[in-house]
Design a protein around this motif. Structure first.
Motif, PDB file in Angstrom:
ATOM      1  N   ALA A  71       0.843  -1.206   0.000  1.00 33.54           N
ATOM      2  CA  ALA A  71       0.000   0.000   0.000  1.00 33.54           C
ATOM      3  C   ALA A  71       0.872   1.249   0.000  1.00 33.54           C
ATOM      4  CB  ALA A  71      -0.914   0.002   1.218  1.00 33.54           C
ATOM      5  N   PRO A  72       0.488   2.281  -0.737  1.00 34.53           N
ATOM      6  CA  PRO A  72       1.256   3.538  -0.717  1.00 34.53           C
ATOM      7  C   PRO A  72       1.328   4.116   0.687  1.00 34.53           C
ATOM      8  CG  PRO A  72      -0.351   3.527  -2.512  1.00 34.53           C
ATOM      9  CD  PRO A  72      -0.670   2.345  -1.645  1.00 34.53           C
ATOM     10  N   MET A  73       2.487   4.650   1.036  1.00 33.81           N
ATOM     11  CA  MET A  73       2.658   5.269   2.341  1.00 33.81           C
ATOM     12  C   MET A  73       2.067   6.675   2.344  1.00 33.81           C
ATOM     13  SD  MET A  73       4.144   3.300   4.521  1.00 33.81           S
ATOM     14  CE  MET A  73       4.650   4.560   5.688  1.00 33.81           C
ATOM     15  N   PRO A  74       1.585   7.140   3.514  1.00 35.16           N
ATOM     16  CA  PRO A  74       1.258   8.565   3.626  1.00 35.16           C
ATOM     17  C   PRO A  74       2.502   9.393   3.341  1.00 35.16           C
ATOM     18  CG  PRO A  74       0.488   7.321   5.544  1.00 35.16           C
ATOM     19  CD  PRO A  74       1.353   6.404   4.759  1.00 35.16           C
ATOM     20  N   ASP A  75       2.320  10.633   2.889  1.00 29.86           N
ATOM     21  CA  ASP A  75       3.509  11.435   2.613  1.00 29.86           C
ATOM     22  C   ASP A  75       4.218  11.796   3.908  1.00 29.86           C
ATOM     23  OD1 ASP A  75       2.382  13.788   3.743  1.00 29.86           O
ATOM     24  OD2 ASP A  75       1.413  14.281   1.861  1.00 29.86           O
ATOM     25  N   TRP A  76       5.451  12.264   3.770  1.00 30.46           N
ATOM     26  CA  TRP A  76       6.287  12.497   4.946  1.00 30.46           C
ATOM     27  C   TRP A  76       5.703  13.561   5.865  1.00 30.46           C
ATOM     28  CZ3 TRP A  76      12.227  11.880   4.036  1.00 30.46           C
ATOM     29  CH2 TRP A  76      12.470  10.604   3.524  1.00 30.46           C
ATOM     30  N   ALA A  77       4.969  14.503   5.301  1.00 30.78           N
ATOM     31  CA  ALA A  77       4.356  15.532   6.135  1.00 30.78           C
ATOM     32  C   ALA A  77       3.339  14.908   7.085  1.00 30.78           C
ATOM     33  CB  ALA A  77       3.696  16.596   5.260  1.00 30.78           C
ATOM     34  N   GLU A  78       2.535  13.954   6.594  1.00 33.09           N
ATOM     35  CA  GLU A  78       1.547  13.288   7.432  1.00 33.09           C
ATOM     36  C   GLU A  78       2.229  12.492   8.537  1.00 33.09           C
ATOM     37  OE1 GLU A  78      -0.763  10.974   4.764  1.00 33.09           O
ATOM     38  OE2 GLU A  78      -2.037  12.647   4.142  1.00 33.09           O
ATOM     39  N   LEU A  79       3.297  11.757   8.169  1.00 34.31           N
ATOM     40  CA  LEU A  79       3.999  10.951   9.164  1.00 34.31           C
ATOM     41  C   LEU A  79       4.680  11.831  10.203  1.00 34.31           C
ATOM     42  CD1 LEU A  79       5.571   8.204   6.873  1.00 34.31           C
ATOM     43  CD2 LEU A  79       3.748   7.904   8.559  1.00 34.31           C
ATOM     44  N   ALA A  80       5.326  12.911   9.742  1.00 35.94           N
ATOM     45  CA  ALA A  80       5.985  13.827  10.679  1.00 35.94           C
ATOM     46  C   ALA A  80       4.963  14.424  11.640  1.00 35.94           C
ATOM     47  CB  ALA A  80       6.718  14.927   9.916  1.00 35.94           C
ATOM     48  N   GLY A  81       3.825  14.838  11.112  1.00 37.33           N
ATOM     49  CA  GLY A  81       2.786  15.398  11.960  1.00 37.33           C
ATOM     50  C   GLY A  81       2.252  14.395  12.966  1.00 37.33           C
ATOM     51  N   GLN A  82       2.096  13.146  12.528  1.00 38.20           N
ATOM     52  CA  GLN A  82       1.603  12.095  13.413  1.00 38.20           C
ATOM     53  C   GLN A  82       2.560  11.867  14.580  1.00 38.20           C
ATOM     54  OE1 GLN A  82       0.723   8.373  11.401  1.00 38.20           O
ATOM     55  NE2 GLN A  82       1.277   7.202  13.225  1.00 38.20           N
ATOM     56  N   VAL A  83       3.856  11.799  14.268  1.00 43.24           N
ATOM     57  CA  VAL A  83       4.861  11.554  15.304  1.00 43.24           C
ATOM     58  C   VAL A  83       4.914  12.730  16.283  1.00 43.24           C
ATOM     59  CG1 VAL A  83       7.336  11.280  15.730  1.00 43.24           C
ATOM     60  CG2 VAL A  83       6.238  10.003  13.890  1.00 43.24           C
TER      61      VAL A  83
END
Length: 287
Positions: A71-83
């Motif tokens: 599955a495609p990963m969320p973009d890095w902005a989404e992951l950074a925001g989540q963390v």
């Protein structure tokens, strides 16, 4: 890692480069938008990119990053925001591909850090080896399925995709009812065999796009993404796949299963979804 205080690499580039250039792991430092502020050659090699590409955000034609289900990963902005919102670390297996062909598999460990009073994300990249998942504590040693930690990561990613793409996510919990009595009658080795059999059935009998995990001692979990529906059809399929009789010595025993499910558009939190599914199991599930 909770909070780490370092100096902004743009101001001490020689010291930063000296620090990370000799490491045998990949290092990325990003801002809250996922923009890479600093990196090293190992990270570029693992990501199948140049350092310039990493720093500028440029990507070659056909380059893709996916999770290990494809599955495609969320973009890095989404992951950074989540963390940064969670304030806790996140470990994710990644597959780097070009034009659909896998080039490398890596672990990405995301950590929330502080750089001169600013929120940043430190990403540590390592190549995947056969024992990496176990050393991270992400795979269940009995069944080989993703364990609770990896399940939470996968569910969080699925909720992000559901929100951003207008999809639905269904979580199904499967409780092996009366496992204690089964172990008492047939022995713990037979009980382990039963859990391994159920794990194999779920892994092989459901879509490759689903995440199947061992949620607890006698519970399994399935995470599925779908465009519409209430998730009941997925839960029924899970029950059918896992519910066939199991041969125990000369006897054929049908495992007692309780099933619950929750479907969301992604706007509920991971813990809210899990709590609702667990509450359904607590009150008897859906037999």
């Amino acid at each position: 890692m909770s909070v780490l205080h370092v100096t902004e690499p743009a101001q001490l580039a020689p010291e930063w480069d000296e620090l990370i250039s000799g490491l045998n792991i990949g290092v990325l430092l990003t801002d809250e938008r996922g923009q890479v502020l600093a990196t090293n050659d190992v990270a570029a090699e693992l990501m199948q990119l140049s350092r310039t590409d990493l720093l500028t955000g440029a990507r070659p034609a056909g380059w893709q990053v996916r999770d290990d289900t494809g599955a495609p990963m969320p973009d890095w902005a989404e992951l950074a925001g989540q963390v940064l919102r969670a304030g806790s670390s996140l470990s994710i297996p990644l597959v780097i591909a070009r034009s659909g062909q896998p080039l490398s598999r890596i672990w990405a460990d995301y950590h929330a850090v502080r750089v001169q009073g600013r929120s940043r994300v430190l990403v540590v990249l390592q190549s995947v080896h056969t024992d990496v998942s176990h050393s991270h504590g992400l795979l269940d040693p009995l069944t080989g399925l993703p364990g609770r930690v990896l399940l939470l990561d996968r569910l969080e990613q699925s909720l992000v995709r559901a929100r951003s793409r207008g999809m639905l996510t269904t979580l199904v919990l499967v409780d092996v009812n009366r496992l204690v009595e089964f172990n008492a009658e047939f022995g713990f080795d037979r009980g382990d065999d039963l859990l391994r059999t159920l794990a194999d059935r779920l892994r092989e009998g459901l879509s490759d796009e689903y995440t199947v995990a061992r949620y607890g001692g006698d519970e399994f979990a399935v995470v599925a993404e779908h465009p519409s529906g209430a998730g009941e059809e997925i839960a029924v399929q899970v029950r059918e796949v896992a519910g066939w009789p199991v041969r125990v010595g000369r006897r054929s025993v049908r495992p007692g299963l309780r099933v619950s499910w929750v479907t969301t558009d992604g706007h509920a939190s991971v813990h809210t979804v899990l709590a609702r599914a667990e509450q359904q199991l607590q009150y008897g599930g859906r037999r």
